[in-house]
Design a protein around this motif. Sequence first.
Motif, PDB file in Angstrom:
ATOM      1  N   HIS A   9       0.830  -1.222   0.061  1.00  0.00           N
ATOM      2  CA  HIS A   9       0.001  -0.021  -0.139  1.00  0.00           C
ATOM      3  C   HIS A   9       0.756   1.176   0.008  1.00  0.00           C
ATOM      4  O   HIS A   9       0.616   2.121  -0.662  1.00  0.00           O
ATOM      5  CB  HIS A   9      -0.913  -0.172   1.402  1.00  0.00           C
ATOM      6  CG  HIS A   9      -1.853   1.023   1.371  1.00  0.00           C
ATOM      7  ND1 HIS A   9      -2.929   1.265   0.445  1.00  0.00           N
ATOM      8  CD2 HIS A   9      -1.969   2.146   2.110  1.00  0.00           C
ATOM      9  CE1 HIS A   9      -3.674   2.401   0.720  1.00  0.00           C
ATOM     10  NE2 HIS A   9      -3.189   2.829   1.533  1.00  0.00           N
ATOM     11  N   SER A  10       2.041   1.134   0.564  1.00  0.00           N
ATOM     12  CA  SER A  10       2.833   2.473   0.860  1.00  0.00           C
ATOM     13  C   SER A  10       3.615   2.491  -0.439  1.00  0.00           C
ATOM     14  O   SER A  10       3.491   3.744  -0.998  1.00  0.00           O
ATOM     15  CB  SER A  10       3.845   2.285   1.924  1.00  0.00           C
ATOM     16  OG  SER A  10       3.216   2.278   3.227  1.00  0.00           O
ATOM     17  N   TYR A  11       4.190   1.493  -0.801  1.00  0.00           N
ATOM     18  CA  TYR A  11       5.048   1.784  -2.290  1.00  0.00           C
ATOM     19  C   TYR A  11       4.022   1.955  -3.535  1.00  0.00           C
ATOM     20  O   TYR A  11       4.368   2.704  -4.669  1.00  0.00           O
ATOM     21  CB  TYR A  11       5.732   0.678  -2.359  1.00  0.00           C
ATOM     22  CG  TYR A  11       6.982   0.617  -1.686  1.00  0.00           C
ATOM     23  CD1 TYR A  11       7.892   1.603  -1.674  1.00  0.00           C
ATOM     24  CD2 TYR A  11       7.243  -0.129  -0.508  1.00  0.00           C
ATOM     25  CE1 TYR A  11       9.092   1.780  -0.908  1.00  0.00           C
ATOM     26  CE2 TYR A  11       8.337  -0.161   0.275  1.00  0.00           C
ATOM     27  CZ  TYR A  11       9.354   0.633   0.196  1.00  0.00           C
ATOM     28  OH  TYR A  11      10.291   0.998   0.849  1.00  0.00           O
ATOM     29  N   TRP A  12       2.905   1.556  -3.807  1.00  0.00           N
ATOM     30  CA  TRP A  12       1.853   1.241  -4.645  1.00  0.00           C
ATOM     31  C   TRP A  12       1.597   3.109  -4.658  1.00  0.00           C
ATOM     32  O   TRP A  12       1.019   3.508  -5.713  1.00  0.00           O
ATOM     33  CB  TRP A  12       0.634   0.555  -4.429  1.00  0.00           C
ATOM     34  CG  TRP A  12      -0.150   0.453  -5.601  1.00  0.00           C
ATOM     35  CD1 TRP A  12      -1.210   1.100  -5.865  1.00  0.00           C
ATOM     36  CD2 TRP A  12       0.174  -0.365  -7.102  1.00  0.00           C
ATOM     37  NE1 TRP A  12      -1.672   1.003  -7.200  1.00  0.00           N
ATOM     38  CE2 TRP A  12      -0.859   0.036  -7.867  1.00  0.00           C
ATOM     39  CE3 TRP A  12       1.184  -0.921  -7.441  1.00  0.00           C
ATOM     40  CZ2 TRP A  12      -1.008  -0.724  -9.121  1.00  0.00           C
ATOM     41  CZ3 TRP A  12       1.235  -1.566  -8.350  1.00  0.00           C
ATOM     42  CH2 TRP A  12       0.133  -1.345  -9.477  1.00  0.00           C
ATOM     43  N   VAL A  51      -4.819   2.145 -11.486  1.00  0.00           N
ATOM     44  CA  VAL A  51      -3.803   2.041 -10.247  1.00  0.00           C
ATOM     45  C   VAL A  51      -4.616   2.689  -8.843  1.00  0.00           C
ATOM     46  O   VAL A  51      -4.437   2.270  -7.903  1.00  0.00           O
ATOM     47  CB  VAL A  51      -2.782   2.639 -10.451  1.00  0.00           C
ATOM     48  CG1 VAL A  51      -1.935   2.461 -11.722  1.00  0.00           C
ATOM     49  CG2 VAL A  51      -2.748   4.325 -10.850  1.00  0.00           C
ATOM     50  N   SER A  52      -5.368   3.695  -9.098  1.00  0.00           N
ATOM     51  CA  SER A  52      -6.199   4.240  -7.823  1.00  0.00           C
ATOM     52  C   SER A  52      -7.062   3.319  -7.615  1.00  0.00           C
ATOM     53  O   SER A  52      -7.337   3.075  -6.190  1.00  0.00           O
ATOM     54  CB  SER A  52      -6.961   5.537  -8.309  1.00  0.00           C
ATOM     55  OG  SER A  52      -7.897   5.429  -9.353  1.00  0.00           O
ATOM     56  N   HIS A  53      -7.929   2.473  -8.293  1.00  0.00           N
ATOM     57  CA  HIS A  53      -8.787   1.486  -7.890  1.00  0.00           C
ATOM     58  C   HIS A  53      -7.840   0.355  -7.223  1.00  0.00           C
ATOM     59  O   HIS A  53      -8.528  -0.181  -6.063  1.00  0.00           O
ATOM     60  CB  HIS A  53      -9.757   0.935  -8.720  1.00  0.00           C
ATOM     61  CG  HIS A  53     -10.956   1.840  -8.998  1.00  0.00           C
ATOM     62  ND1 HIS A  53     -10.914   2.805 -10.224  1.00  0.00           N
ATOM     63  CD2 HIS A  53     -12.332   1.993  -8.432  1.00  0.00           C
ATOM     64  CE1 HIS A  53     -11.926   3.414  -9.968  1.00  0.00           C
ATOM     65  NE2 HIS A  53     -12.771   2.707  -9.202  1.00  0.00           N
ATOM     66  N   ILE A  54      -6.921  -0.064  -7.620  1.00  0.00           N
ATOM     67  CA  ILE A  54      -6.114  -0.933  -6.910  1.00  0.00           C
ATOM     68  C   ILE A  54      -5.651  -0.596  -5.587  1.00  0.00           C
ATOM     69  O   ILE A  54      -5.760  -1.257  -4.584  1.00  0.00           O
ATOM     70  CB  ILE A  54      -4.980  -1.453  -7.875  1.00  0.00           C
ATOM     71  CG1 ILE A  54      -5.399  -2.172  -9.111  1.00  0.00           C
ATOM     72  CG2 ILE A  54      -3.986  -2.577  -7.039  1.00  0.00           C
ATOM     73  CD1 ILE A  54      -4.335  -2.579 -10.214  1.00  0.00           C
ATOM     74  N   GLN A  55      -5.136   0.476  -5.583  1.00  0.00           N
ATOM     75  CA  GLN A  55      -4.816   1.282  -4.127  1.00  0.00           C
ATOM     76  C   GLN A  55      -5.962   1.189  -2.958  1.00  0.00           C
ATOM     77  O   GLN A  55      -5.752   0.793  -2.083  1.00  0.00           O
ATOM     78  CB  GLN A  55      -4.207   2.412  -4.454  1.00  0.00           C
ATOM     79  CG  GLN A  55      -3.798   3.334  -3.167  1.00  0.00           C
ATOM     80  CD  GLN A  55      -2.328   2.835  -2.630  1.00  0.00           C
ATOM     81  OE1 GLN A  55      -2.118   1.748  -2.759  1.00  0.00           O
ATOM     82  NE2 GLN A  55      -1.834   3.609  -1.732  1.00  0.00           N
TER      83      GLN A  55
END
Length: 144
Positions: A9-12, A51-55
């Motif tokens: 979560h932090s690196y993504w 990428v925002s949905h994955i996050q």
Amino acid sequence: MYSTLQMIHSYWAYLVLAMIVLASFNALMKYFSGKEFHAIDFRISLFTLIVSHIQLLIGLVLYFVSPNGVKNISANGMSGLDSFARLLAVEHPFVGILAVTFITIGYSKHKKKLTSKPKFKMLSIFYTLGLLLVLSRIPWSNWF
């Protein structure tokens, strides 16, 4: 599991932040310069959405397995949280959901527009709102 999810979560988040900045500035620059909407603009906005949905999904799972999320609220109640605990347990997840909602709305609205200027307008408004929300609730002390 918790530490692995937290690390992901932090690196993504760096990728998400970079993509939201890129998509917002791309939409703003092309909106104000009157450029045409091309396939690269579509790809930038779509990749930002993905990428925002994955996050968001990683963050929601993390919220339920983390000792800083729902477990902290259950153990201490809302009145028992200090400001940093409240940031992690309430504000960060809520504003993250709002930011992804704005990005999703912007992406959805831009697809319905037929010409370039309204497409860039929708993307620039909603992606920039999402960017501002993300920037407002990042736990900066954990990042640096």
